[in-house]
Design a protein around this motif. Structure first.
Motif, PDB file in Angstrom:
ATOM      1  N   LEU A  60      48.208  39.013  43.159  1.00 52.23           N
ATOM      2  CA  LEU A  60      46.654  39.296  43.118  1.00 52.23           C
ATOM      3  C   LEU A  60      46.045  38.409  44.141  1.00 52.23           C
ATOM      4  N   GLN A  61      45.327  38.712  45.063  1.00 52.47           N
ATOM      5  CA  GLN A  61      44.679  37.828  46.077  1.00 52.47           C
ATOM      6  C   GLN A  61      43.321  38.319  46.429  1.00 52.47           C
ATOM      7  N   ALA A  62      42.248  37.579  46.555  1.00 47.47           N
ATOM      8  CA  ALA A  62      40.861  37.896  46.598  1.00 47.47           C
ATOM      9  C   ALA A  62      40.995  38.487  48.212  1.00 47.47           C
ATOM     10  N   ILE A  63      39.913  39.219  48.398  1.00 46.60           N
ATOM     11  CA  ILE A  63      39.973  40.048  49.736  1.00 46.60           C
ATOM     12  C   ILE A  63      39.496  39.070  50.739  1.00 46.60           C
ATOM     13  N   GLN A  64      38.977  38.057  50.546  1.00 44.62           N
ATOM     14  CA  GLN A  64      38.584  36.977  51.512  1.00 44.62           C
ATOM     15  C   GLN A  64      38.840  35.759  50.631  1.00 44.62           C
ATOM     16  N   LEU A 106      36.757  39.214  36.555  1.00 51.73           N
ATOM     17  CA  LEU A 106      37.999  38.791  35.732  1.00 51.73           C
ATOM     18  C   LEU A 106      39.364  38.235  36.282  1.00 51.73           C
ATOM     19  N   ILE A 107      39.555  38.766  37.263  1.00 50.29           N
ATOM     20  CA  ILE A 107      40.849  38.403  38.091  1.00 50.29           C
ATOM     21  C   ILE A 107      40.549  37.426  39.153  1.00 50.29           C
ATOM     22  N   LYS A 108      41.253  36.530  39.274  1.00 50.98           N
ATOM     23  CA  LYS A 108      41.123  35.310  40.228  1.00 50.98           C
ATOM     24  C   LYS A 108      42.270  35.383  41.226  1.00 50.98           C
ATOM     25  N   HIS A 109      41.782  34.767  42.377  1.00 50.12           N
ATOM     26  CA  HIS A 109      42.769  34.571  43.472  1.00 50.12           C
ATOM     27  C   HIS A 109      44.094  33.843  43.082  1.00 50.12           C
ATOM     28  N   GLY A 110      45.118  34.437  43.274  1.00 54.03           N
ATOM     29  CA  GLY A 110      46.334  33.980  43.062  1.00 54.03           C
ATOM     30  C   GLY A 110      46.890  34.434  41.479  1.00 54.03           C
ATOM     31  N   ALA A 111      46.221  35.066  40.824  1.00 55.96           N
ATOM     32  CA  ALA A 111      46.704  35.762  39.657  1.00 55.96           C
ATOM     33  C   ALA A 111      48.095  36.638  39.844  1.00 55.96           C
ATOM     34  N   SER A 112      48.688  36.741  38.659  1.00 62.74           N
ATOM     35  CA  SER A 112      49.978  37.928  38.807  1.00 62.74           C
ATOM     36  C   SER A 112      49.616  39.031  37.833  1.00 62.74           C
ATOM     37  N   GLY A 113      50.502  40.202  37.913  1.00 65.73           N
ATOM     38  CA  GLY A 113      50.323  41.254  37.111  1.00 65.73           C
ATOM     39  C   GLY A 113      51.624  42.007  37.596  1.00 65.73           C
ATOM     40  N   LYS A 114      51.117  43.402  37.179  1.00 65.87           N
ATOM     41  CA  LYS A 114      52.070  44.519  37.620  1.00 65.87           C
ATOM     42  C   LYS A 114      51.292  45.798  37.998  1.00 65.87           C
ATOM     43  N   VAL A 115      51.758  46.350  39.163  1.00 69.81           N
ATOM     44  CA  VAL A 115      50.896  47.401  39.358  1.00 69.81           C
ATOM     45  C   VAL A 115      51.710  48.635  38.915  1.00 69.81           C
TER      46      VAL A 115
END
Length: 410
Positions: A73-77, A308-317
């Motif tokens: 998960l990454q920020a759009i900028q 809620l979600i920060k840059h560099g987080a992880s997860g599953k789509v």
């Protein structure tokens, strides 16, 4: 005397014969009884081998199977804010984790040297303009004299050249002033866009060099989720998209746009296992497959209004794949040998036959398969008691009881 002896002998022979016949009769009766018992046991044993087993009839289904992929998960900028010059950190205007607006000052570096450069360039510009003005006046004066034929035209040409040199000096001084002003502007580090300030490694008074990292600015109003799929999955997805495009050729533009907005809604499972409340849409993919893994990356955009979600987080789509005309085989009905799975099918003569298959994937407590026929009868339970070609007594089980854990529409 002889008659008595003969009588006794005859009597003994008669008694012996009676005893022999009696024994023979007893043996015959026992043998008959034993044979009867053995035959009864054989019949009971034969009847006991006909097992009653639960079976259900396979019917093709259209199902939606969730498929999950690990994602980054990454920020759009996400921008690294670095120093463009060497100097001391004189002031820090923001704090770590603070929201900032585009153009808002973040740091102030020492600027005395750059102020002097600006002043020097300004003075040179003023001097060049003064020289250009003097050259213009001189040229106008000589023009009058040349018109009166007091001076030759060469004097006027020389004055024109001096004016052009003064004009070029102005342009050079303007360039120097602009460069000095740009250098001075670098001493005030500003936010490149709306975002959140990351960690600030340098504090007030620290000496920083050109290229040193001052902080990061992230825009997490939306989040990009990057995940990788195999080449086979890519081909399956693209063929499905091509089929959709072919089906939509006859639709008008408004209907196509509506379908486009509604398609590809993807779920996100966060690292704690909780599903993210907002859905994402698949946007794009890489141009090439990664060498070695044979996979290709896709990008999904998720809204993040709460931050809620920060840059560099992880997860599953989690995507939903629609599978048509497939068969669901309960795992408890199967056994596995090496790379193949097996089931027992019951034929028209109520005999069981072993059947191998390769499942496409798992779906809950079921295997998803395609290499079966409609109305095939599968033994549901008790497969450990069966042998190939054994005769059984099938006990039909309804679809509702078999598929209740999936909540499938029947």
């Amino acid at each position: 005397m002889n008659k008595k002896i003969l009588g006794l002998r005859y009597s003994g022979f008669k008694n012996a014969r009676f005893n022999y016949l009696s024994k023979l009769l007893v043996i015959t009766v026992i043998g008959t009884a034993f044979f009867s018992c053995s035959e009864g046991r054989g019949k009971n044993k034969k009847n006991a081998e006909v097992l009653e087993v639960p079976v259900f009839t396979l019917m093709p289904k259209d199902i939606e199977v969730p498929q999950t992929y690990v994602c980054d998960l990454q920020a759009i900028q996400f921008v690294e804010v670095r120093s463009k010059l060497e100097g001391f950190v004189e002031e820090i205007f923001v704090d770590e984790g603070q929201e900032v607006k585009k153009g808002q000052p973040l740091f102030q570096l020492s600027s005395a040297e750059y102020n002097e450069l600006v002043n020097s360039a300004t003075a040179k510009l003023m001097q060049a303009r003064a020289e250009e003005k003097a050259a213009t006046l001189e040229m106008e004066r000589l023009k009058v004299l040349v018109d009166k034929k007091i001076y030759s035209s060469s004097e006027l040409e020389l004055a024109q050249s001096r004016k052009e040199m003064a004009q070029s000096a102005i342009m050079e001084a303007q360039s120097m002033l602009k460069n000095a002003q740009v250098g001075l502007s670098y001493t005030t580090v500003k936010a490149p866009f709306d975002g959140i300030v990351d960690r600030i490694p340098y504090k007030t008074g620290s000496l920083v060099k050109s290229g040193d990292l001052l902080t990061n600015i992230t825009d997490i109003s939306e989040i990009f989720a990057y995940y990788r799929i195999t080449e086979n999955e890519y081909l399956e997805y693209m063929r499905g998209e091509l089929d959709k495009d072919a089906d939509s050729e006859q639709m008008n533009e408004q209907v196509r746009e509506t379908l486009k907005d509604e398609q590809e809604e993807i779920s996100l499972i966060l690292s704690d296992g909780v599903e993210y409340p907002y859905k994402g849409k698949l946007e794009t993919m890489e141009a090439d497959f990664e060498q070695g893994t044979g996979s290709i990356a896709l990008r999904v955009r998720f809204p993040n209004p709460d931050g809620l979600i920060k840059h560099g987080a992880s997860g599953k789509v989690q995507m939903t794949n629609e599978l048509k005309d497939v068969f669901l085989i309960p795992q408890k009905s199967t056994f596995e040998i090496q790379e193949y799975n097996y089931v027992y099918l019951v034929d028209k003569e109520n005999k069981v036959n072993v059947r191998s298959f390769r499942p496409l994937r798992r779906h809950g407590l079921f295997y998803v398969a395609q290499d079966f026929n409609t109305n095939d009868k599968v033994v549901l339970e008790g497969i450990q008691l069966l042998k190939d070609e054994a005769t059984v007594k099938p006990n039909p089980i309804g679809e509702e009881e078999v598929y209740h854990s999936l909540n499938l529409p029947l």
